[in-house]
Design an enzyme around this catalytic site. Sequence first.
Site, PDB file in Angstrom:
ATOM      1  CD  GLN A  95      -4.066  -2.621  -1.471  1.00 49.02           C
ATOM      2  OE1 GLN A  95      -3.629  -2.215  -0.392  1.00 49.02           O
ATOM      3  NE2 GLN A  95      -4.972  -3.569  -1.542  1.00 49.02           N
TER       4      GLN A  95
ATOM      5  CB  THR B  60       2.252   2.341  -5.096  1.00 47.83           C
ATOM      6  OG1 THR B  60       1.927   1.418  -4.065  1.00 47.83           O
ATOM      7  CG2 THR B  60       3.753   2.592  -5.095  1.00 47.83           C
TER       8      THR B  60
ATOM      9  CG  HIS C 297      -1.663   1.300   1.410  1.00 49.26           C
ATOM     10  ND1 HIS C 297      -1.544   2.095   2.527  1.00 49.26           N
ATOM     11  CD2 HIS C 297      -2.537   1.932   0.590  1.00 49.26           C
ATOM     12  CE1 HIS C 297      -2.304   3.165   2.392  1.00 49.26           C
ATOM     13  NE2 HIS C 297      -2.927   3.089   1.227  1.00 49.26           N
ATOM     14  CB  SER C 298       0.942   4.276   0.365  1.00 48.91           C
ATOM     15  OG  SER C 298       1.456   5.577   0.297  1.00 48.91           O
ATOM     16  CG  MET C 299       5.520   6.100   0.275  1.00 47.14           C
ATOM     17  SD  MET C 299       6.120   6.634  -1.336  1.00 47.14           S
ATOM     18  CE  MET C 299       7.880   6.582  -1.070  1.00 47.14           C
TER      19      MET C 299
END
Length: 937
Positions: free
Chosen positions: A202, A204, A175-177
């Site tokens: 997700q 990212t 997720h993200s980073m």
Amino acid sequence: MGRAGRRLPALAALFYGALAALVLLGVRDVLFLYEENRCSMTYMYEYPEYLKIKLPKKTARRYPAYELYLYGEGNYAEENKNLLLTGIPVLFLPGNAGSYKQVRSLGSIALRKAEDVDFKYHFNFFSVNFNEELVALYGGSLQRQTKFVHECIKVILKLYRDGEFAPTSVAIVGHSMGGLVARALLTLKSFKPELINLLITQATPHVAPVMPLDRYLTDFYTAVNNHWMLKAQDLRNLTTLSVAGGFRDYQVRSGLAFLPRLSQHDSALSVVSSAVPRAWASTDHLSIVWCKELILATIRALFDLIDENTRQITEDPKKRMSVLNHHFVRHPAKIFEENPEVFTELPGIFIWITVKASKWTYSVYNDSDGKYFTFPLASHRKSYSHVYCENSMLDTSSWIYGCMNSNSSMCLEATDLSWRAELLPTTKVVMLKLQDYPSLSHIVIQVPAAVGNKYTLGCEFFKEDSRTVQLPVTHLFSFGLSSSKILLNSTGLLYNVQLQHFNQIYQAFKIYIESHCQSVKERKPSVYRLHIPWSHEDSIVVAKIPSLTEISAKLHIAQPQNDSRTPELNIFSSSDCQYEVILKTSLPQVLGQIVRFHAGAFPVYIVSNILLTYGGQLSTLRATGQCSDFSLELVRTAKPYKVEPLISIVVFLQGFNWFREIWESLSLPEVDAAVLSSQDAWFPLVSLILFLFGTGIAYWSAVFFSTSLRLFSSLWLTLIRPTVLQKDKLITPRRLCGVLSLALVSWTTCGAFAVFLIYLQYLFKVIKLHVSVRAEQNKLNRDSDHSKEPSQNSSINTVKPQSSMDSVPEANQPLANSTTIAEAVNSLKMHFTILNLFTWIVLLNLPSLIYWLKNLRYNVRLEPDPCRSTAIIIVCILEILMNSSTSEVKSSKLLKIAAKVPLPLSVAMLAFGRLHLYRVPHFVTFSLLLHVLCCVV
């Protein structure tokens, strides 16, 4: 002249107020004006448990802040406490300030799915605790996180080594980073690419950081993206899916979440959640990890990826891409099959009915007999080019077939065309081009017996030209005053409205679709889909009939240069209804697009404006001996034509090889505007608009800053007796000790902490000076009133303070006459501008300070520190500047140079700071360093 001078600030305030209002309109569109949350929350059926996995001592000692957990619930959690695992390992990586507990949505739904198949297959979900680090704002720990994940993968695979179906790789959900950290694994020299075969990210930001606040962050992105582009052939066994959140996610715009175009054409997929079948919903940055519709699509895909022989995720890259396309791009309303049968047998127990009409609808309700409706194609091929069919029964069974028996009205074996269908929220549809199926003689629609079920079917033959209409979009500068209209007198089930010239990110429109029907009866809802052909970012709206529906049309990705396809508005309509489509430019959404794509560059434009104003004040001080007011100097000097043309010329010349070679020979970095153009995030006039926005924000932030200063000084006057104005020495032993102390703090702890401390000291000094000036001005006014003599006709003279009325003050005595007050006012204006500049430096360094404070229990020294050396220089500069006055500066021989330098620094800042915010303090620091030299030389 005086009246004009008074009118100028009012007009400037009005103009800058309008600019600030436009910025607020754009911010409002990004933060508040998006679709409602259509995601369902995921719930755990049993209490979630997180079993901490013991790491090797060396790993635990090297990464004391990080941990690895195994997710479980109820009996499943109890069974796994001995770590005798037999499932398929999946590792979840949280993102910026994310929690390892965010894995629970994936883990819980996967557990329920495993129960449905009696645990024939199941997944073990692991999660990494990154201590909720702010890695989106501070890049110093990204490499450390990447190495820790590598250690975790080795630990996870060791847990399965004695199992019958021991895995050799791990699937990763980031997720993200966390998704970027997963991609960075492949840059490690000791990492074996075969350790991961599936990566799902997700929200990212793959392309670039949202806020490039330090060089560690930008260097990390450069290393990862360069590796994935240059080593694309080595990554063919890794399948990557990137899911973006859409317009609800204002933290990471979806354009950043699309994987770089040059990497892995055949094994990477990027989609926006609004286009994902059975989800069709935009998600915000956090809800993407718990959105039930998206989690279900992910878990279904994971189970379809299992190889029955190895009981692990398949090693076949083609099958992995087929599964992901099935669940995330085009769902045919069928359960996934790797190799579906080309031909299928049709049972002969149903009634066969021949339909010769070009248009057909059929309603089913409590139908006890199954039927086959056959459509002979021979009579339609000459008149029509396509056939379109729809079915509102949303089950997963086959329903449409192609028959090759040219002489019979019934066939026992046919081609299953249901795999060509597409699932929509209220129906499943299929459109076939007759020319592509020359061997088919009939289309067959199967209608099974339906007891208690009610649904409708429909088919029609048509020419493509008759159902495709073109609607030119309105010009950007129409501001919604003009519109494009088209009226669809629908006699069919489908219309495609091509939106001509809609291809840039700065375009934004409101589309109104009004439906009118001839008769009042119950109808299925209409479905409107905005289809963007060059990226998977479609959006779908379901509307009742009749109704007036509003659709927002804007892009996440601009049209590639080699792509000539046109966006379409697909209207899945009712045949007896009339549709009017009206399109208008939406100014708030255009502003929202500017803010969405370029809000990260706002600090550069604001600081550039303040720096130009600072240079103007130095020029005025040199010319007149007086320091002008900030707002007046901003109006005079902050002009876009001073900085923008030079940057545009450089960007233009960089298109020539000879200039690029000279540029590279000088070791100059690439101009940020050129990089943004290559990312299709740059468009005409955007830099001018951003500069004006920066001017407006600089003006009103200065007004706010000045007002706050007055409030603090008023509070000070109320509580504490003001000190008398006196001239400070630039350097004293005490101040030298203070500089050394802060330099030591910067070197041994955190540079941003030392910068923050010197900022507070400077702020205190300016407030104290402001209080003293106000007190002396009040005292001077009172003394002036007392000394007036009505009998005298002479002009009013300046009154000397009572303490020194009859004597000339010595050098070490307090000075409190009008000249001294005027000099103090000049110094205060200069300090105000420097403090304004310094405030933005503190804000840009604040993330590393927060990161250091959060991890203080693990390490006193921030390592690596992005601003350690800069902080030491800033501490030395500001310790001198806070004790300086304009009287020292205006007599300096270097003042002419110091006044001219801010202009080229502003140009350089805009050229090289948009995508590298950490460079902004360097430009400001150099300008202030010249100011310090003016105080000395």
